[in-house]
Scaffold this motif. Structure first.
Motif, PDB file in Angstrom:
ATOM      1  N   LEU A 132       0.858  -1.176   0.000  1.00 54.92           N
ATOM      2  CA  LEU A 132       0.000   0.000   0.000  1.00 54.92           C
ATOM      3  C   LEU A 132       0.896   1.229   0.000  1.00 54.92           C
ATOM      4  O   LEU A 132       1.760   1.360   0.875  1.00 54.92           O
ATOM      5  N   VAL A 133       0.683   2.108  -0.963  1.00 57.37           N
ATOM      6  CA  VAL A 133       1.500   3.300  -1.056  1.00 57.37           C
ATOM      7  C   VAL A 133       0.606   4.526  -1.050  1.00 57.37           C
ATOM      8  O   VAL A 133      -0.242   4.683  -1.935  1.00 57.37           O
ATOM      9  N   GLU A 134       0.799   5.368  -0.029  1.00 60.03           N
ATOM     10  CA  GLU A 134       0.067   6.623   0.047  1.00 60.03           C
ATOM     11  C   GLU A 134       0.866   7.744  -0.601  1.00 60.03           C
ATOM     12  O   GLU A 134       2.096   7.716  -0.591  1.00 60.03           O
ATOM     13  N   SER A 135       0.168   8.727  -1.112  1.00 56.90           N
ATOM     14  CA  SER A 135       0.814   9.902  -1.680  1.00 56.90           C
ATOM     15  C   SER A 135      -0.146  11.075  -1.593  1.00 56.90           C
ATOM     16  O   SER A 135      -1.344  10.896  -1.332  1.00 56.90           O
ATOM     17  N   GLY A 136       0.397  12.270  -1.825  1.00 57.56           N
ATOM     18  CA  GLY A 136      -0.444  13.459  -1.863  1.00 57.56           C
ATOM     19  C   GLY A 136      -0.349  14.353  -0.656  1.00 57.56           C
ATOM     20  O   GLY A 136      -0.944  15.441  -0.640  1.00 57.56           O
ATOM     21  N   GLY A 137       0.396  13.927   0.345  1.00 58.78           N
ATOM     22  CA  GLY A 137       0.541  14.764   1.528  1.00 58.78           C
ATOM     23  C   GLY A 137       1.405  15.981   1.236  1.00 58.78           C
ATOM     24  O   GLY A 137       2.022  16.085   0.174  1.00 58.78           O
ATOM     25  N   GLY A 138       1.429  16.890   2.186  1.00 62.01           N
ATOM     26  CA  GLY A 138       2.254  18.075   2.012  1.00 62.01           C
ATOM     27  C   GLY A 138       1.922  19.136   3.027  1.00 62.01           C
ATOM     28  O   GLY A 138       1.215  18.880   4.010  1.00 62.01           O
ATOM     29  N   LEU A 139       2.452  20.329   2.777  1.00 66.14           N
ATOM     30  CA  LEU A 139       2.239  21.478   3.652  1.00 66.14           C
ATOM     31  C   LEU A 139       1.294  22.453   2.960  1.00 66.14           C
ATOM     32  O   LEU A 139       1.571  22.879   1.831  1.00 66.14           O
ATOM     33  N   TRP A 144      -8.937   5.349   5.814  1.00 64.78           N
ATOM     34  CA  TRP A 144      -7.885   6.312   6.130  1.00 64.78           C
ATOM     35  C   TRP A 144      -7.886   6.569   7.634  1.00 64.78           C
ATOM     36  O   TRP A 144      -8.951   6.834   8.218  1.00 64.78           O
ATOM     37  N   TYR A 145      -6.715   6.480   8.210  1.00 63.73           N
ATOM     38  CA  TYR A 145      -6.496   6.819   9.605  1.00 63.73           C
ATOM     39  C   TYR A 145      -5.483   7.967   9.668  1.00 63.73           C
ATOM     40  O   TYR A 145      -4.779   8.235   8.695  1.00 63.73           O
ATOM     41  N   ARG A 146      -5.416   8.594  10.808  1.00 64.28           N
ATOM     42  CA  ARG A 146      -4.379   9.601  11.011  1.00 64.28           C
ATOM     43  C   ARG A 146      -3.878   9.538  12.451  1.00 64.28           C
ATOM     44  O   ARG A 146      -4.600   9.120  13.352  1.00 64.28           O
ATOM     45  N   CYS A 176      -3.189   4.610   5.233  1.00 63.51           N
ATOM     46  CA  CYS A 176      -4.205   3.863   4.516  1.00 63.51           C
ATOM     47  C   CYS A 176      -4.223   2.431   5.024  1.00 63.51           C
ATOM     48  O   CYS A 176      -3.159   1.847   5.287  1.00 63.51           O
ATOM     49  N   LYS A 177      -5.418   1.876   5.161  1.00 64.65           N
ATOM     50  CA  LYS A 177      -5.581   0.473   5.542  1.00 64.65           C
ATOM     51  C   LYS A 177      -6.533  -0.186   4.570  1.00 64.65           C
ATOM     52  O   LYS A 177      -7.540   0.407   4.184  1.00 64.65           O
ATOM     53  N   GLY A 186       2.301   5.639   5.402  1.00 65.73           N
ATOM     54  CA  GLY A 186       1.861   6.947   5.860  1.00 65.73           C
ATOM     55  C   GLY A 186       2.368   8.090   5.007  1.00 65.73           C
ATOM     56  O   GLY A 186       3.411   7.991   4.372  1.00 65.73           O
ATOM     57  N   THR A 187       1.612   9.171   5.007  1.00 68.89           N
ATOM     58  CA  THR A 187       2.010  10.397   4.334  1.00 68.89           C
ATOM     59  C   THR A 187       1.695  11.576   5.251  1.00 68.89           C
ATOM     60  O   THR A 187       0.627  11.622   5.862  1.00 68.89           O
ATOM     61  N   GLN A 188       2.636  12.503   5.338  1.00 67.26           N
ATOM     62  CA  GLN A 188       2.513  13.615   6.277  1.00 67.26           C
ATOM     63  C   GLN A 188       1.644  14.722   5.684  1.00 67.26           C
ATOM     64  O   GLN A 188       1.847  15.140   4.539  1.00 67.26           O
ATOM     65  N   VAL A 189       0.700  15.175   6.484  1.00 63.77           N
ATOM     66  CA  VAL A 189      -0.106  16.346   6.135  1.00 63.77           C
ATOM     67  C   VAL A 189       0.111  17.387   7.219  1.00 63.77           C
ATOM     68  O   VAL A 189      -0.085  17.104   8.404  1.00 63.77           O
ATOM     69  N   THR A 190       0.540  18.567   6.808  1.00 67.07           N
ATOM     70  CA  THR A 190       0.773  19.654   7.747  1.00 67.07           C
ATOM     71  C   THR A 190      -0.028  20.873   7.304  1.00 67.07           C
ATOM     72  O   THR A 190       0.085  21.300   6.146  1.00 67.07           O
TER      73      THR A 190
END
Length: 120
Positions: A4-11, A36-38, A95-96, A113-117
């Motif tokens: 499973l590969v997440e993408s799209g996170g960012g600042l 989706w979890y966080r 993502c699960k 996981g992907t970081q969202v800030t």
């Protein structure tokens, strides 16, 4: 094996939007559901949104009305559209997926996981 590969996170700034993607790859026969979890620093991991292969969806109270989860079964991909982002949405998003393989084996797998800030 599944990946499973997440993408799209960012600042981003408060009020802006992001779209996360989660792609499942491997010998996948079908996917029962994707969630989706966080997890924010110092906090427990929480469920943000979930969707079944039939399209049933559910959301956490804190994101209801702002986030939308969708799934493209043909691409084994889930998306999380996040609008009106708030600083409290800052977290690592995971993502699960509940997957059935061609072998008949069933597995629940997590992405990295992907970081969202979100800045104020």
């Amino acid at each position: 094996q599944v990946q499973l590969v997440e993408s799209g996170g960012g600042l981003v700034q408060a009020g802006e939007s992001l779209r996360l993607s989660c792609v499942a790859s491997g010998s996948i026969f079908s996917i029962n559901s994707m969630d989706w979890y966080r997890q924010a620093p110092g906090k427990e991991r929480e469920l943000v949104a979930g969707i079944t292969s039939s399209g049933s969806r559910g959301y956490g109270d804190s994101v209801q009305g702002r986030f939308t989860i969708t799934m493209d079964n043909s691409k084994n991909t889930a998306y999380l559209q996040m609008n009106s982002l708030k600083p409290e949405d800052t977290a690592v998003y995971y993502c699960k997926a509940d997957i059935i393989f061609y072998s008949g084996y069933r597995s629940v797998s997590w992405g990295q996981g992907t970081q969202v800030t979100v800045s104020s």
